[in-house]
Design an enzyme around this catalytic site. Structure first.
Site, PDB file in Angstrom:
ATOM      1  N   CYS A  87       0.839  -1.204   0.000  1.00  0.00           N
ATOM      2  CA  CYS A  87       0.000   0.000   0.000  1.00  0.00           C
ATOM      3  C   CYS A  87       0.873   1.253   0.000  1.00  0.00           C
ATOM      4  O   CYS A  87       1.524   1.547  -0.981  1.00  0.00           O
ATOM      5  CB  CYS A  87      -0.966  -0.056   1.190  1.00  0.00           C
ATOM      6  SG  CYS A  87      -2.356   1.081   1.030  1.00  0.00           S
ATOM      7  N   HIS A 195      -3.371  -5.629   1.315  1.00  0.00           N
ATOM      8  CA  HIS A 195      -2.676  -5.782   2.599  1.00  0.00           C
ATOM      9  C   HIS A 195      -2.649  -7.250   3.025  1.00  0.00           C
ATOM     10  O   HIS A 195      -3.568  -7.702   3.717  1.00  0.00           O
ATOM     11  CB  HIS A 195      -3.419  -4.994   3.682  1.00  0.00           C
ATOM     12  CG  HIS A 195      -3.220  -3.528   3.622  1.00  0.00           C
ATOM     13  ND1 HIS A 195      -2.274  -2.867   4.382  1.00  0.00           N
ATOM     14  CD2 HIS A 195      -3.853  -2.559   2.906  1.00  0.00           C
ATOM     15  CE1 HIS A 195      -2.327  -1.567   4.136  1.00  0.00           C
ATOM     16  NE2 HIS A 195      -3.276  -1.359   3.243  1.00  0.00           N
ATOM     17  N   GLU A 197      -1.067  -8.649   5.336  1.00  0.00           N
ATOM     18  CA  GLU A 197      -1.041  -8.812   6.805  1.00  0.00           C
ATOM     19  C   GLU A 197      -2.451  -8.734   7.393  1.00  0.00           C
ATOM     20  O   GLU A 197      -2.675  -9.163   8.519  1.00  0.00           O
ATOM     21  CB  GLU A 197      -0.113  -7.766   7.445  1.00  0.00           C
ATOM     22  CG  GLU A 197      -0.691  -6.363   7.595  1.00  0.00           C
ATOM     23  CD  GLU A 197      -0.686  -5.550   6.301  1.00  0.00           C
ATOM     24  OE1 GLU A 197      -0.361  -6.099   5.233  1.00  0.00           O
ATOM     25  OE2 GLU A 197      -1.023  -4.345   6.373  1.00  0.00           O
TER      26      GLU A 197
END
Lengths: 229, 91
Positions: A87, A195, A197
């Site tokens: 990002c 993302h 994560e």
């Protein structure tokens, strides 16, 4: 041996602890690396996480690019070390010139926060080693400026050199050629808007991000381009 | 006479031709609400004003061009135009 990952933070980065948690749960050790640091020695891989470095003033990544740590990140990348920008981290890597293109405001001018489906387009990158092309992953996006843009020559090069790492199955932001992630020519620097994560635990609704983060950790222990077993 | 003078600089940053401009398109679509249906080709950009201490106008322009090219514009998608005004020339 656990890979040691440096998670690079700037003033305004806000996804660093999510990234560290997800990486640690995959067996890595991960530390914060401050933007004023001038060395990234001792790390096997670097992650530039999401957020709003320097408030995204001027353009996302435009100020972060001049941070002292970015020279060290550049040397690390030049020496073949795995570097992933997520990002805002992707935006920083584009601004500093480690990745081609730029991230513009989304088509439709909406901030997008949603879990989307992306397709792995090449297994040959530090983020997708061992993840077969064609694999579809459900991973959240969370951005206003994720509309990947580049000129026609650059796009042709990315396609010819198989450097589009991820594509959106249903393009949410207007990115050229549905591009969600790209890599550099040496394939050791990857940027992506989704993302991983945030897709690292069943509680988050998806664990698909672990495939990418796991590939990064495997790449951290292997030379670039070598098969990961 | 001082060895350097303060020059006023205006840098306009705009998207390159052919780069989609979602902001400009949105502004353009809003204009009919003002009763102005004849406006077309809206492109959004940024303007920066600052002062530069320089020996002369050419020096000021050279410095401002570096600022514009290395920081204010992203050459992948943007281009910039630099205007330097000599001290006392007014705006």
């Amino acid at each position: 041996m656990a890979a040691r990952v440096g998670v690079v933070i700037f003033p305004g980065t806000n996804c660093e602890h999510d990234a560290i948690l997800a990486l640690e749960r995959l067996g890595a050790s991960a530390d914060l690396v401050w933007h004023g640091d001038t060395s990234v020695d001792g790390y096997d891989a670097l992650v530039l996480p999401g957020g709003f470095a320097h408030g995204d003033y001027l353009r996302p990544g435009a100020i972060a690019r001049f941070s002292p740590v970015m020279e060290a990140v550049g040397r690390f990348a030049d020496s073949g070390g795995p570097v992933v920008g997520i990002c805002n981290g992707f935006q920083v890597l584009c601004e500093v010139g480690l990745l081609p293109g730029a991230l513009q405001k989304n088509r439709g001018l909406r901030f997008l926060c949603a879990t989307v489906t992306v397709r792995v387009e090449t297994e040959d990158s530090v983020l997708t080693a061992g993840v077969p092309a064609g694999t579809e992953l459900r991973i959240p996006i969370n951005h206003f400026e994720g509309n990947f843009t580049c000129d026609a020559d650059t796009l042709a090069t990315l396609r010819t050199e198989d450097r589009v790492v991820l594509r959106y199955v249903d393009n949410p932001n207007g990115s050229v050629d549905d591009i969600a992630g790209v890599c550099n020519q040496a394939r050791n620097v990857v940027g992506l808007m989704p993302h991983p994560e945030r897709a690292s635990d069943p509680l988050l609704g998806s664990v698909d991000g672990n495939a990418l983060l796991g590939a990064l950790l495997a790449s951290a222990d292997s030379p670039v381009g070598a098969p990961v077993s | 006479m001082a060895s350097s003078e303060l020059f006023s600089v205006l840098v306009e940053v705009r998207l390159r031709e052919g780069i989609a401009d979602p902001q400009g398109s949105t502004i353009e679509r809003a204009l009919p609400a003002l009763g102005l249906g004849g406006v077309s080709g809206v492109r959004a950009g940024k303007a920066f004003r600052f002062d530069i201490a320089a020996a002369d106008e050419a020096d000021a322009l050279a410095q401002a061009t570096v600022v514009a090219a290395r920081l204010l514009a992203n050459p992948v998608i943007e281009e910039s135009a630099v205007t330097v005004t000599a001290p006392g020339a007014g705006v």
